[in-house]
Scaffold this motif. Structure first.
Motif, short mmCIF file in Angstrom:
data_model
loop_
_atom_site.label_atom_id
_atom_site.label_comp_id
_atom_site.label_asym_id
_atom_site.label_seq_id
_atom_site.Cartn_x
_atom_site.Cartn_y
_atom_site.Cartn_z
N LEU A 1 0.78 -1.23 0.00
CA LEU A 1 0.00 0.00 0.00
C LEU A 1 0.81 1.28 0.00
O LEU A 1 0.33 2.32 -0.41
CB LEU A 1 -0.93 0.00 1.22
N TYR A 2 2.06 1.23 0.44
CA TYR A 2 2.79 2.48 0.65
C TYR A 2 3.82 2.79 -0.44
O TYR A 2 4.58 3.73 -0.30
CB TYR A 2 3.45 2.46 2.02
N GLY A 3 3.84 2.04 -1.51
CA GLY A 3 4.76 2.32 -2.61
C GLY A 3 4.49 3.67 -3.25
O GLY A 3 5.40 4.42 -3.58
N GLU A 4 3.20 3.99 -3.42
CA GLU A 4 2.85 5.29 -4.01
C GLU A 4 3.31 6.44 -3.13
O GLU A 4 3.77 7.48 -3.61
CB GLU A 4 1.33 5.41 -4.23
N SER A 5 3.20 6.27 -1.81
CA SER A 5 3.61 7.33 -0.89
C SER A 5 5.10 7.55 -0.94
O SER A 5 5.57 8.69 -0.86
CB SER A 5 3.19 6.98 0.54
N LEU A 6 5.86 6.48 -1.09
CA LEU A 6 7.31 6.61 -1.21
C LEU A 6 7.67 7.39 -2.47
O LEU A 6 8.53 8.27 -2.45
CB LEU A 6 7.95 5.23 -1.20
N ILE A 7 6.99 7.10 -3.55
CA ILE A 7 7.23 7.84 -4.79
C ILE A 7 6.83 9.30 -4.62
O ILE A 7 7.51 10.20 -5.11
CB ILE A 7 6.49 7.17 -5.97
N LEU A 8 5.75 9.56 -3.89
CA LEU A 8 5.34 10.95 -3.64
C LEU A 8 6.39 11.72 -2.85
O LEU A 8 6.64 12.90 -3.12
CB LEU A 8 4.01 10.99 -2.90
N LEU A 9 7.03 11.07 -1.88
CA LEU A 9 8.10 11.74 -1.14
C LEU A 9 9.22 12.15 -2.07
O LEU A 9 9.75 13.26 -1.99
CB LEU A 9 8.63 10.83 -0.02
N ILE A 10 9.58 11.26 -2.98
CA ILE A 10 10.64 11.55 -3.95
C ILE A 10 10.19 12.67 -4.88
O ILE A 10 10.96 13.58 -5.21
CB ILE A 10 11.02 10.28 -4.74
N ILE A 11 8.93 12.65 -5.30
CA ILE A 11 8.41 13.71 -6.18
C ILE A 11 8.45 15.06 -5.48
O ILE A 11 8.89 16.06 -6.07
CB ILE A 11 6.98 13.37 -6.65
N PHE A 12 8.02 15.13 -4.22
CA PHE A 12 8.04 16.41 -3.50
C PHE A 12 9.46 16.93 -3.33
O PHE A 12 9.72 18.13 -3.47
CB PHE A 12 7.35 16.29 -2.14
N LYS A 13 10.38 16.03 -3.06
CA LYS A 13 11.78 16.44 -2.92
C LYS A 13 12.32 16.93 -4.26
O LYS A 13 13.03 17.94 -4.32
CB LYS A 13 12.60 15.25 -2.42
#
Length: 192
Positions: free
Chosen positions: A94-106
């Motif tokens: 479930l949290y793969g998308e959130s990890l990608i979002l962290l990278i996107i925000f950075k």
């Protein structure tokens, strides 16, 4: 439902502290985001003790590593976590998308789309706190899951913030125009 209320109170407290610091000093201490991430990560771990624990640990590890200044290794760190998130998504974690979002925000901060470091850190902290749509929304459980894949909740928060920022700029324009203060900064400053 009670967990979402606790998350809302945590977000309200820390965003309130950040707003106060921003108004007073125009700078927000990294401690605010670090402590918010500790609370958010703790809630995430406690609510996922039985499942998705590896995904949660990776998500929290990435969020804590952003407080360290790894220099040139920073880009490689993003690549490593991005590669780790792909199997998480493919295997239904479930949290793969959130990890990608962290990278996107950075990355949005690095390319100067998100202007302030505190803004990027706030979005990352909110992604840890709310990786999915809260249960307090009108959507049913399966609709929230599908909606989170198509249009993740942290991205929706970013869009709302952009809309509010745009509307505030319009307000500043008309306020400064009515007082006769016409300059390049009339969209960003209040002149009395």
């Amino acid at each position: 439902m009670y967990l979402d209320i606790i998350k809302f109170i945590i977000a309200l407290i820390f965003l309130g502290i950040a707003s106060y610091q921003d108004i007073k000093t125009r700078e927000i201490s990294n401690i605010v985001w670090f402590i918010m991430t500790i609370f958010s990560g703790s809630i995430l771990i406690l609510s996922n003790l039985n499942s998705n624990i590896i995904s949660v640990i990776l998500l929290i590890a990435y969020s804590y590593l952003r407080y360290i200044d790894p220099g040139k290794f920073d880009k490689y760190l993003d690549i490593i976590f991005f590669i780790l998130s792909i199997p998480m998504i493919l295997w239904g974690q479930l949290y793969g998308e959130s990890l990608i979002l962290l990278i996107i925000f950075k990355t949005l901060y690095r390319i100067n789309v998100i202007k302030g470091k505190a803004d990027a850190r706030a979005m990352m902290a909110l992604t840890i706190l709310y990786p999915f749509y809260p249960e307090l929304t009108l959507f049913k459980s399966n609709e929230r899951y599908i909606l989170n894949i198509i249009f993740p909740y942290p991205i929706e928060v970013l869009f709302y913030a952009a809309i509010i920022g745009f509307l505030f700029s319009i307000y500043l324009f008309f306020r400064n125009l009515s007082k006769g203060n016409v300059s390049r900064k009339m969209f960003t400053n209040i002149y009395d």
